[in-house]
Design a protein around this motif. Structure first.
Motif, PDB file in Angstrom:
ATOM      1  N   HIS A 176      11.394  -0.659   5.153  1.00 10.37           N
ATOM      2  CA  HIS A 176      10.953  -2.016   4.856  1.00 10.37           C
ATOM      3  C   HIS A 176      11.916  -2.545   3.801  1.00 10.37           C
ATOM      4  CE1 HIS A 176       7.644  -4.893   3.175  1.00 10.37           C
ATOM      5  NE2 HIS A 176       8.738  -5.521   3.534  1.00 10.37           N
ATOM      6  N   VAL A 177      12.774  -3.466   4.204  1.00  2.00           N
ATOM      7  CA  VAL A 177      13.771  -4.047   3.318  1.00  2.00           C
ATOM      8  C   VAL A 177      13.179  -5.303   2.676  1.00  2.00           C
ATOM      9  CG1 VAL A 177      16.012  -5.191   3.188  1.00  2.00           C
ATOM     10  CG2 VAL A 177      15.726  -3.188   4.644  1.00  2.00           C
ATOM     11  N   ILE A 178      13.211  -5.338   1.362  1.00  2.00           N
ATOM     12  CA  ILE A 178      12.870  -6.576   0.666  1.00  2.00           C
ATOM     13  C   ILE A 178      14.180  -7.174   0.182  1.00  2.00           C
ATOM     14  CG2 ILE A 178      11.647  -7.680  -1.235  1.00  2.00           C
ATOM     15  CD1 ILE A 178       9.487  -5.608  -0.950  1.00  2.00           C
ATOM     16  N   LEU A 179      14.541  -8.273   0.825  1.00  2.00           N
ATOM     17  CA  LEU A 179      15.749  -9.010   0.499  1.00  2.00           C
ATOM     18  C   LEU A 179      15.441  -9.878  -0.706  1.00  2.00           C
ATOM     19  CD1 LEU A 179      18.524  -9.366   1.871  1.00  2.00           C
ATOM     20  CD2 LEU A 179      17.512 -11.196   3.225  1.00  2.00           C
ATOM     21  N   THR A 180      16.305  -9.890  -1.710  1.00  2.00           N
ATOM     22  CA  THR A 180      16.039 -10.672  -2.919  1.00  2.00           C
ATOM     23  C   THR A 180      17.173 -11.655  -3.187  1.00  2.00           C
ATOM     24  OG1 THR A 180      17.061  -9.042  -4.405  1.00  2.00           O
ATOM     25  CG2 THR A 180      14.699  -8.800  -3.978  1.00  2.00           C
ATOM     26  N   ASP A 181      16.776 -12.834  -3.670  1.00  2.00           N
ATOM     27  CA  ASP A 181      17.748 -13.840  -4.076  1.00  2.00           C
ATOM     28  C   ASP A 181      17.149 -14.660  -5.207  1.00  2.00           C
ATOM     29  OD1 ASP A 181      20.224 -15.051  -4.067  1.00  2.00           O
ATOM     30  OD2 ASP A 181      19.910 -16.193  -2.224  1.00  2.00           O
ATOM     31  N   LYS A 200       0.834  -1.208   0.000  1.00  2.00           N
ATOM     32  CA  LYS A 200       0.000   0.000   0.000  1.00  2.00           C
ATOM     33  C   LYS A 200       0.870   1.260   0.000  1.00  2.00           C
ATOM     34  CE  LYS A 200      -3.584  -2.399   2.583  1.00  2.00           C
ATOM     35  NZ  LYS A 200      -2.890  -3.661   2.781  1.00  2.00           N
ATOM     36  N   GLY A 201       1.614   1.388  -1.040  1.00  2.00           N
ATOM     37  CA  GLY A 201       2.561   2.495  -1.143  1.00  2.00           C
ATOM     38  C   GLY A 201       3.955   1.951  -0.912  1.00  2.00           C
ATOM     39  N   ILE A 202       4.918   2.562  -1.542  1.00  2.84           N
ATOM     40  CA  ILE A 202       6.273   2.025  -1.453  1.00  2.84           C
ATOM     41  C   ILE A 202       7.264   3.089  -0.974  1.00  2.84           C
ATOM     42  CG2 ILE A 202       5.965   0.122  -3.075  1.00  2.84           C
ATOM     43  CD1 ILE A 202       6.972   1.860  -5.296  1.00  2.84           C
ATOM     44  N   ASP A 203       6.769   4.000  -0.129  1.00 11.05           N
ATOM     45  CA  ASP A 203       7.613   5.097   0.347  1.00 11.05           C
ATOM     46  C   ASP A 203       8.829   4.634   1.146  1.00 11.05           C
ATOM     47  OD1 ASP A 203       5.813   6.833  -0.838  1.00 11.05           O
ATOM     48  OD2 ASP A 203       4.689   7.157   1.011  1.00 11.05           O
ATOM     49  N   ASP A 204       8.645   3.707   2.078  1.00 11.18           N
ATOM     50  CA  ASP A 204       9.737   3.254   2.937  1.00 11.18           C
ATOM     51  C   ASP A 204      10.380   1.965   2.444  1.00 11.18           C
ATOM     52  OD1 ASP A 204       9.475   5.372   4.654  1.00 11.18           O
ATOM     53  OD2 ASP A 204       8.116   4.332   6.011  1.00 11.18           O
ATOM     54  N   LEU A 205      10.152   1.630   1.191  1.00 13.50           N
ATOM     55  CA  LEU A 205      10.623   0.369   0.644  1.00 13.50           C
ATOM     56  C   LEU A 205      12.020   0.505   0.057  1.00 13.50           C
ATOM     57  CD1 LEU A 205       9.004  -2.304   0.421  1.00 13.50           C
ATOM     58  CD2 LEU A 205       8.533  -1.694  -1.926  1.00 13.50           C
ATOM     59  N   VAL A 206      12.884  -0.485   0.335  1.00 11.61           N
ATOM     60  CA  VAL A 206      14.190  -0.583  -0.307  1.00 11.61           C
ATOM     61  C   VAL A 206      14.408  -2.042  -0.692  1.00 11.61           C
ATOM     62  CG1 VAL A 206      15.213   1.392   0.887  1.00 11.61           C
ATOM     63  CG2 VAL A 206      15.468  -0.875   1.861  1.00 11.61           C
ATOM     64  N   LEU A 207      15.100  -2.259  -1.777  1.00  9.39           N
ATOM     65  CA  LEU A 207      15.436  -3.604  -2.241  1.00  9.39           C
ATOM     66  C   LEU A 207      16.912  -3.852  -1.961  1.00  9.39           C
ATOM     67  CD1 LEU A 207      13.599  -3.515  -5.675  1.00  9.39           C
ATOM     68  CD2 LEU A 207      13.033  -5.034  -3.776  1.00  9.39           C
ATOM     69  N   VAL A 208      17.210  -5.016  -1.379  1.00 11.69           N
ATOM     70  CA  VAL A 208      18.592  -5.394  -1.120  1.00 11.69           C
ATOM     71  C   VAL A 208      18.809  -6.769  -1.730  1.00 11.69           C
ATOM     72  CG1 VAL A 208      20.337  -5.896   0.627  1.00 11.69           C
ATOM     73  CG2 VAL A 208      18.714  -4.022   1.003  1.00 11.69           C
ATOM     74  N   GLY A 209      19.645  -6.817  -2.757  1.00 15.73           N
ATOM     75  CA  GLY A 209      19.922  -8.070  -3.456  1.00 15.73           C
ATOM     76  C   GLY A 209      21.138  -8.764  -2.888  1.00 15.73           C
ATOM     77  N   ILE A 210      21.002 -10.075  -2.677  1.00 19.84           N
ATOM     78  CA  ILE A 210      22.127 -10.879  -2.205  1.00 19.84           C
ATOM     79  C   ILE A 210      23.001 -11.192  -3.415  1.00 19.84           C
ATOM     80  CG2 ILE A 210      22.816 -13.075  -1.153  1.00 19.84           C
ATOM     81  CD1 ILE A 210      20.050 -13.071   0.270  1.00 19.84           C
ATOM     82  N   LYS A 211      24.299 -10.850  -3.303  1.00 18.32           N
ATOM     83  CA  LYS A 211      25.206 -11.099  -4.423  1.00 18.32           C
ATOM     84  C   LYS A 211      25.233 -12.575  -4.742  1.00 18.32           C
ATOM     85  CE  LYS A 211      28.421  -7.259  -3.966  1.00 18.32           C
ATOM     86  NZ  LYS A 211      29.796  -6.855  -3.723  1.00 18.32           N
ATOM     87  N   ILE A 230      12.738   3.096  -6.495  1.00 20.14           N
ATOM     88  CA  ILE A 230      13.113   2.829  -5.108  1.00 20.14           C
ATOM     89  C   ILE A 230      14.580   2.424  -5.067  1.00 20.14           C
ATOM     90  CG2 ILE A 230      10.771   2.206  -4.427  1.00 20.14           C
ATOM     91  CD1 ILE A 230      11.682  -0.698  -4.354  1.00 20.14           C
ATOM     92  N   PRO A 231      15.233   2.676  -3.922  1.00 19.28           N
ATOM     93  CA  PRO A 231      16.657   2.363  -3.810  1.00 19.28           C
ATOM     94  C   PRO A 231      16.928   0.855  -3.864  1.00 19.28           C
ATOM     95  CG  PRO A 231      15.927   3.806  -2.016  1.00 19.28           C
ATOM     96  CD  PRO A 231      14.707   3.345  -2.738  1.00 19.28           C
ATOM     97  N   VAL A 232      18.073   0.507  -4.467  1.00 20.27           N
ATOM     98  CA  VAL A 232      18.523  -0.879  -4.547  1.00 20.27           C
ATOM     99  C   VAL A 232      19.965  -0.928  -4.047  1.00 20.27           C
ATOM    100  CG1 VAL A 232      19.008  -2.836  -6.069  1.00 20.27           C
ATOM    101  CG2 VAL A 232      17.053  -1.358  -6.547  1.00 20.27           C
ATOM    102  N   ALA A 233      20.256  -1.925  -3.209  1.00 21.97           N
ATOM    103  CA  ALA A 233      21.617  -2.107  -2.705  1.00 21.97           C
ATOM    104  C   ALA A 233      22.044  -3.554  -2.912  1.00 21.97           C
ATOM    105  CB  ALA A 233      21.690  -1.747  -1.221  1.00 21.97           C
ATOM    106  N   GLU A 234      23.360  -3.765  -2.899  1.00 24.84           N
ATOM    107  CA  GLU A 234      23.948  -5.101  -3.018  1.00 24.84           C
ATOM    108  C   GLU A 234      24.473  -5.521  -1.659  1.00 24.84           C
ATOM    109  OE1 GLU A 234      27.019  -5.181  -5.958  1.00 24.84           O
ATOM    110  OE2 GLU A 234      25.752  -4.221  -7.470  1.00 24.84           O
ATOM    111  N   LEU A 235      24.232  -6.784  -1.304  1.00 26.78           N
ATOM    112  CA  LEU A 235      24.674  -7.296  -0.017  1.00 26.78           C
ATOM    113  C   LEU A 235      25.580  -8.502  -0.224  1.00 26.78           C
ATOM    114  CD1 LEU A 235      24.318  -7.047   3.091  1.00 26.78           C
ATOM    115  CD2 LEU A 235      22.440  -8.688   2.881  1.00 26.78           C
TER     116      LEU A 235
END
Length: 173
Positions: free
Chosen positions: A95-100, A27-38, A60-65
């Motif tokens: 709200h971090v969405i971890l992706t793999d 319901k909105g993605i204001d506090d959402l960030v995506l963090v991808g697992i290398k 939205i911001p994306v980071a590498e972990l």
């Protein structure tokens, strides 16, 4: 011998489905960030971010972990002295969405959560994976799944992504 079970078009549809689920559940993605697992989780994160941009016209911001120091299948590591590389985004109260790419035993995700907590304090952590193949060893489940692919423990799932492998496909070996 590897057998292709998902082609590039089906992979794209699965990522689109994940993206729609993220939009609907947040319901909105204001506090959402995506963090991808290398490594491949980073590409999954960027593709979800790209679809979010197309569908919602929001970036939205994306980071590498890098979770290497936190893995429990490497030499014993004293986690009191390990510090993850800083992320290039702030995850505090986000709200971090971890992706793999593949969820298997859950140990990679446990390591990723340890790494995240060493660099910040997220408000919430969710997990998005392209493939869930079962066989959990830890009580971890994905919130967003592209495809459930039941496998035997002897089988392997190989995810190929055009960014590093030249084409999109998922094979079972």
């Amino acid at each position: 011998m590897a057998k292709e079970i998902i082609d590039g078009q089906t992979m794209t549809r699965a990522l689109t489905r994940i993206t729609y689920e993220i939009i609907e559940r947040n319901k909105g993605i204001d506090d959402l960030v995506l963090v991808g697992i290398k490594t491949r989780g980073v590409f999954v994160a960027h593709r979800i971010e790209s679809r979010l941009k197309q569908l919602e016209n929001i970036s939205i911001p994306v980071a590498e972990l890098d979770i290497t120091p936190y893995r429990d299948d490497h030499e014993a590591t004293d986690l009191t002295t390990v510090k993850a590389e800083p992320l290039d985004i702030d995850i505090n109260n986000k709200h971090v969405i971890l992706t793999d790419d593949v969820l298997y035993t859950g140990r990679t995700i446990r390591a990723a959560m340890d790494a995240l907590m060493s660099v910040g304090r997220p408000k919430k952590i969710s997990l998005a994976v392209l493939v869930d193949r079962g066989h959990r060893e830890l009580p971890i489940r994905a919130d967003f799944v592209g495809k459930n692919i039941p496998t035997s423990q002897k089988e392997k799932i190989k995810v190929s992504m055009k960014e590093i492998d030249g084409e999109d496909k998922i094979e079972i070996e």
